[in-house]
Design an enzyme around this catalytic site. Structure first.
Site, PDB file in Angstrom:
ATOM      1  N   ARG A   1     -19.061   4.789   3.572  1.00 18.15           N
ATOM      2  CA  ARG A   1     -19.029   5.390   2.244  1.00 18.15           C
ATOM      3  C   ARG A   1     -20.410   5.274   1.583  1.00 18.15           C
ATOM      4  O   ARG A   1     -21.005   4.213   1.554  1.00 18.15           O
ATOM      5  CB  ARG A   1     -17.960   4.705   1.374  1.00 18.15           C
ATOM      6  CG  ARG A   1     -16.544   5.016   1.861  1.00 18.15           C
ATOM      7  CD  ARG A   1     -15.496   4.326   1.026  1.00 18.15           C
ATOM      8  NE  ARG A   1     -15.407   2.899   1.285  1.00 18.15           N
ATOM      9  CZ  ARG A   1     -14.510   2.085   0.723  1.00 18.15           C
ATOM     10  NH1 ARG A   1     -13.645   2.552  -0.142  1.00 18.15           N
ATOM     11  NH2 ARG A   1     -14.485   0.807   1.024  1.00 18.15           N
TER      12      ARG A   1
ATOM     13  N   ASP B   1       0.868  -1.187   0.000  1.00 17.72           N
ATOM     14  CA  ASP B   1       0.000   0.000   0.000  1.00 17.72           C
ATOM     15  C   ASP B   1       0.897   1.227   0.000  1.00 17.72           C
ATOM     16  O   ASP B   1       2.043   1.161   0.454  1.00 17.72           O
ATOM     17  CB  ASP B   1      -0.910  -0.004   1.239  1.00 17.72           C
ATOM     18  CG  ASP B   1      -2.198   0.772   1.005  1.00 17.72           C
ATOM     19  OD1 ASP B   1      -3.276   0.146   0.913  1.00 17.72           O
ATOM     20  OD2 ASP B   1      -2.134   2.019   0.895  1.00 17.72           O
TER      21      ASP B   1
ATOM     22  N   LYS C   1     -21.375   3.521  -7.205  1.00 19.46           N
ATOM     23  CA  LYS C   1     -20.362   3.872  -8.210  1.00 19.46           C
ATOM     24  C   LYS C   1     -20.365   2.869  -9.371  1.00 19.46           C
ATOM     25  O   LYS C   1     -20.173   3.240 -10.519  1.00 19.46           O
ATOM     26  CB  LYS C   1     -18.978   3.985  -7.564  1.00 19.46           C
ATOM     27  CG  LYS C   1     -18.220   2.688  -7.438  1.00 19.46           C
ATOM     28  CD  LYS C   1     -16.762   2.902  -7.095  1.00 19.46           C
ATOM     29  CE  LYS C   1     -16.095   1.609  -6.666  1.00 19.46           C
ATOM     30  NZ  LYS C   1     -15.994   0.564  -7.666  1.00 19.46           N
TER      31      LYS C   1
ATOM     32  N   CYS D   1     -19.649   0.369  -3.399  1.00 23.73           N
ATOM     33  CA  CYS D   1     -19.702  -0.362  -4.674  1.00 23.73           C
ATOM     34  C   CYS D   1     -20.929  -0.054  -5.522  1.00 23.73           C
ATOM     35  O   CYS D   1     -20.790   0.463  -6.631  1.00 23.73           O
ATOM     36  CB  CYS D   1     -19.634  -1.864  -4.397  1.00 23.73           C
ATOM     37  SG  CYS D   1     -18.029  -2.356  -3.765  1.00 23.73           S
TER      38      CYS D   1
HETATM   39  P1  NAD Z   1     -10.318   0.874  -0.308  1.00 19.23           P
HETATM   40  O1  NAD Z   1     -10.431   2.305  -0.619  1.00 19.23           O
HETATM   41  O2  NAD Z   1     -10.808   0.351   1.004  1.00 19.23           O
HETATM   42  O3  NAD Z   1      -8.789   0.404  -0.459  1.00 19.23           O
HETATM   43  C1  NAD Z   1      -7.969   0.788  -1.503  1.00 19.23           C
HETATM   44  C2  NAD Z   1      -6.530   0.758  -0.987  1.00 19.23           C
HETATM   45  O4  NAD Z   1      -5.655   0.957  -2.095  1.00 19.23           O
HETATM   46  C3  NAD Z   1      -6.208   1.856   0.027  1.00 19.23           C
HETATM   47  O5  NAD Z   1      -5.636   1.283   1.184  1.00 19.23           O
HETATM   48  C4  NAD Z   1      -5.205   2.757  -0.707  1.00 19.23           C
HETATM   49  O6  NAD Z   1      -4.274   3.354   0.172  1.00 19.23           O
HETATM   50  C5  NAD Z   1      -4.571   1.771  -1.658  1.00 19.23           C
HETATM   51  N1  NAD Z   1      -3.906   2.391  -2.816  1.00 19.23           N
HETATM   52  C6  NAD Z   1      -4.374   3.348  -3.643  1.00 19.23           C
HETATM   53  N2  NAD Z   1      -3.456   3.646  -4.586  1.00 19.23           N
HETATM   54  C7  NAD Z   1      -2.407   2.846  -4.371  1.00 19.23           C
HETATM   55  C8  NAD Z   1      -1.148   2.676  -5.000  1.00 19.23           C
HETATM   56  N3  NAD Z   1      -0.808   3.396  -6.068  1.00 19.23           N
HETATM   57  N4  NAD Z   1      -0.291   1.767  -4.507  1.00 19.23           N
HETATM   58  C9  NAD Z   1      -0.629   1.040  -3.428  1.00 19.23           C
HETATM   59  N5  NAD Z   1      -1.809   1.152  -2.778  1.00 19.23           N
HETATM   60  C10 NAD Z   1      -2.680   2.046  -3.238  1.00 19.23           C
HETATM   61  O7  NAD Z   1     -11.072   0.125  -1.499  1.00 19.23           O
HETATM   62  P2  NAD Z   1     -11.857  -1.278  -1.441  1.00 19.23           P
HETATM   63  O8  NAD Z   1     -13.193  -1.100  -0.830  1.00 19.23           O
HETATM   64  O9  NAD Z   1     -10.942  -2.321  -0.927  1.00 19.23           O
HETATM   65  O10 NAD Z   1     -12.107  -1.519  -2.997  1.00 19.23           O
HETATM   66  C11 NAD Z   1     -11.039  -1.800  -3.885  1.00 19.23           C
HETATM   67  C12 NAD Z   1     -11.632  -2.219  -5.211  1.00 19.23           C
HETATM   68  O11 NAD Z   1     -12.377  -3.433  -5.055  1.00 19.23           O
HETATM   69  C13 NAD Z   1     -12.601  -1.220  -5.833  1.00 19.23           C
HETATM   70  O12 NAD Z   1     -12.467  -1.247  -7.230  1.00 19.23           O
HETATM   71  C14 NAD Z   1     -13.955  -1.761  -5.434  1.00 19.23           C
HETATM   72  O13 NAD Z   1     -14.974  -1.364  -6.311  1.00 19.23           O
HETATM   73  C15 NAD Z   1     -13.720  -3.254  -5.503  1.00 19.23           C
HETATM   74  N6  NAD Z   1     -14.602  -4.050  -4.656  1.00 19.23           N
HETATM   75  C16 NAD Z   1     -14.915  -3.610  -3.409  1.00 19.23           C
HETATM   76  C17 NAD Z   1     -15.745  -4.399  -2.607  1.00 19.23           C
HETATM   77  C18 NAD Z   1     -16.117  -3.914  -1.235  1.00 19.23           C
HETATM   78  O14 NAD Z   1     -17.059  -4.483  -0.661  1.00 19.23           O
HETATM   79  N7  NAD Z   1     -15.448  -2.931  -0.677  1.00 19.23           N
HETATM   80  C19 NAD Z   1     -16.235  -5.632  -3.072  1.00 19.23           C
HETATM   81  C20 NAD Z   1     -15.858  -6.063  -4.336  1.00 19.23           C
HETATM   82  C21 NAD Z   1     -15.037  -5.265  -5.138  1.00 19.23           C
END
Ligand code: NAD
Length: 468
Positions: A346, A30, A282, A279
């Site tokens: 969120r 991260d 968006k 999710c």
């Molecule tokens: P989140 O915002 O909780 O986590 C994203 C992480 O990525 C953060 O910790 C951030 O610091 C890190 N990050 C950003 N840019 C970075 C970089 N350049 N290098 C390293 N780390 C970096 O997001 P999330 O809820 O985990 O969702 C991630 C993806 O998964 C999204 O596309 C979302 O749509 C998808 N998704 C989410 C869920 C859910 O329930 N939250 C379920 C299925 C899919």
């Protein structure tokens, strides 16, 4: 297998911990330095059942945390990208985080690697990731890009990851497919489920889960189409609930009647204050934008979003009609998270409603079992945060239920009534039976069901959402 997961959010951290539980060596990368320090110190940054257990089992050996993505890539056979894909102002997915990760990954590719999209991304993103990686000088023979969409739900994320309905793998060749099959082999071959220390199996799960191998584009579309369909189911039942309120029918009975049809099924037919979270809102907008870009005008999705928006406004009207005027009223609020079981706020409909009621001059006293710290960052001192549901109800003009936490469905109703200034409950999650509430002396409003008055008061005196 050595795996890198980029992003330690709800998806990345859960995926990393679960891959470690399957027996792989995992580096979670991260760029948030503070988060990494906290993780290395054993802190668990999100509220997810079983996650603290997995992190304490594997942290420091099979599961490590790093900032140096290139180095992690060098050590790994597969790199899962799980960074955020937030919406832009026009509703498209902002892929700048994915692009910057792709650029950085290219610097670490010194042998064959599979780059796996775990983030939810529009169709064609895999082509772009490949282009960016090659543009930065990587040998095309050393990289394949695959899609492995994630279907976990916050609140039950670990269980959803390890006991999925299916595993979708989108690849355009046998070589990347073989790498992904191997990663999931402990699940698809069933060995994980025979272990004495595996995470307990939830009800109604398929063991071993089937694996579905598709083209990369199909896998990208499967994720967007799944979320759009689920959001549509929620908006559909919310629209039906509104009709139920108008004609005096019970949405519970309607849901029972239609949900028992095997072609429809009962899940995601829970009327309420609309979907939220990071999710659905968006992803529906992004899918709408993708369709438009490809020449298809997906107006059905506009309607799904409109109904969702309207559902919040309907709830506000219910509050107004229950209280007459809102200004100066003390409202107890149960729930701030976008749904039960998580601390994620969120796009939370609960937060939206609290903010709208604050604007109308209400005084809000709120309780949530997990989301108060995050909510405090947004709402600040405008809201009084308390330590229990009963404290939220204390001396309130009405109690609002905004998140479907299990503990809110099992309150001591006698105690609740004695805490409230007026025994009025406006339930946006249908956690209680209107007849039981009436018998317990409450005026009770819910979604898609007639409002009920304390026993002895004629129900004609109140019509859900129309007049108090
Ligand atoms: P989140 O915002 O909780 O986590 C994203 C992480 O990525 C953060 O910790 C951030 O610091 C890190 N990050 C950003 N840019 C970075 C970089 N350049 N290098 C390293 N780390 C970096 O997001 P999330 O809820 O985990 O969702 C991630 C993806 O998964 C999204 O596309 C979302 O749509 C998808 N998704 C989410 C869920 C859910 O329930 N939250 C379920 C299925 C899919």
């Amino acid at each position: 297998m050595r795996i890198t997961v980029v992003g330690s959010g709800y998806v990345g951290l859960v995926a990393g911990a679960c891959f470690a539980d399957l027996g792989h060596g995992v580096v979670v990368v991260d760029n948030d330095h503070r988060k990494l320090i906290a993780l290395r110190n054993g802190e668990v940054p999100i509220h997810e059942k079983f996650l603290p257990d997995l992190l304490s089992r594997y942290c420091g050996h099979r599961l490590t945390f790093a900032e140096d993505l290139k180095e992690a890539v060098r050590q790994s056979a597969a790199i899962f990208v799980a960074v955020g894909t937030p919406p832009t102002e026009s509703g498209e997915a902002d892929l700048s985080y994915v692009e910057s990760v792709a650029r950085e990954i290219s610097g670490g590719i010194d042998s064959y690697k599979v780059i796996v999209e775990k983030s939810t991304v529009p169709v064609y993103t895999s082509d772009w990731i490949r282009k960016i990686i090659l543009r930065n000088g990587t040998d095309p023979a050393l990289v394949d890009v695959a899609s492995n969409p994630e279907f976990l739900r916050e609140g039950t994320a670990v269980t959803d990851f390890l006991f999925p309905d299916r595993i979708v793998i989108g690849c355009d060749g046998e070589r990347p497919a073989a790498v992904l099959r191997e990663i999931y082999a402990p699940m698809t071959g069933g060995s994980y489920y025979q272990r004495a220390d595996s995470i307990p199996c939830p009800d109604r799960c398929k063991i071993p889960p089937p694996i579905i191998v598709t083209s990369t584009k199909s896998a990208e579309l499967i994720k967007h189409a799944s979320n759009a369909f689920l959001a549509m189911k929620i908006s559909f039942i919310n629209a039906v609930a509104s009709v139920c309120e108008s004609v005096g029918a019970s949405v519970n009975q309607v849901v029972h009647g239609i949900g028992t049809d095997a072609r429809i099924g009962p899940r995601f037919l829970n009327p309420g204050i609309g979907y939220g979270g990071s999710c659905f809102p968006k992803d529906i907008m992004a899918f709408r934008a993708v369709a438009r870009e490809c020449g298809y005008d997906f107006r059905l999705l506009d309607e799904v979003m409109r109904i969702n928006e309207d559902q919040r406004q309907r709830f506000l009207r219910k509050v107004r009609s229950a209280l007459w005027t809102v200004r100066g009223k003390r409202l107890g609020v149960l729930g701030l998270a976008f749904k039960g079981g998580t601390d994620d706020i969120r796009e939370s409909p609960a937060l939206f409603l609290v903010q709208a009621l604050l604007q109308e001059g209400a005084k809000i006293v709120a309780y949530d079992p997990a989301a108060m710290d995050r909510a405090r960052e947004v709402l600040g001192s405008n809201v009084t945060f308390v330590d229990s549901a009963y404290d939220a109800a204390h001396a309130a003009d009405a109690l609002l239920i905004l998140t479907e936490w299990e503990e809110f469905a099992n309150l001591d109703l006698n105690r609740l009534r004695s805490e409230l200034k007026y025994p009025i409950v406006i339930d946006g999650r249908n956690l209680y039976d209107p007849e039981v509430m009436a018998a317990q002396g409450f005026t009770y409003f819910s979604v898609g069901r007639a409002a009920s008055l304390p026993d002895g008061v004629p129900t004609s005196a109140v019509k859900n959402g129309k007049s108090a």
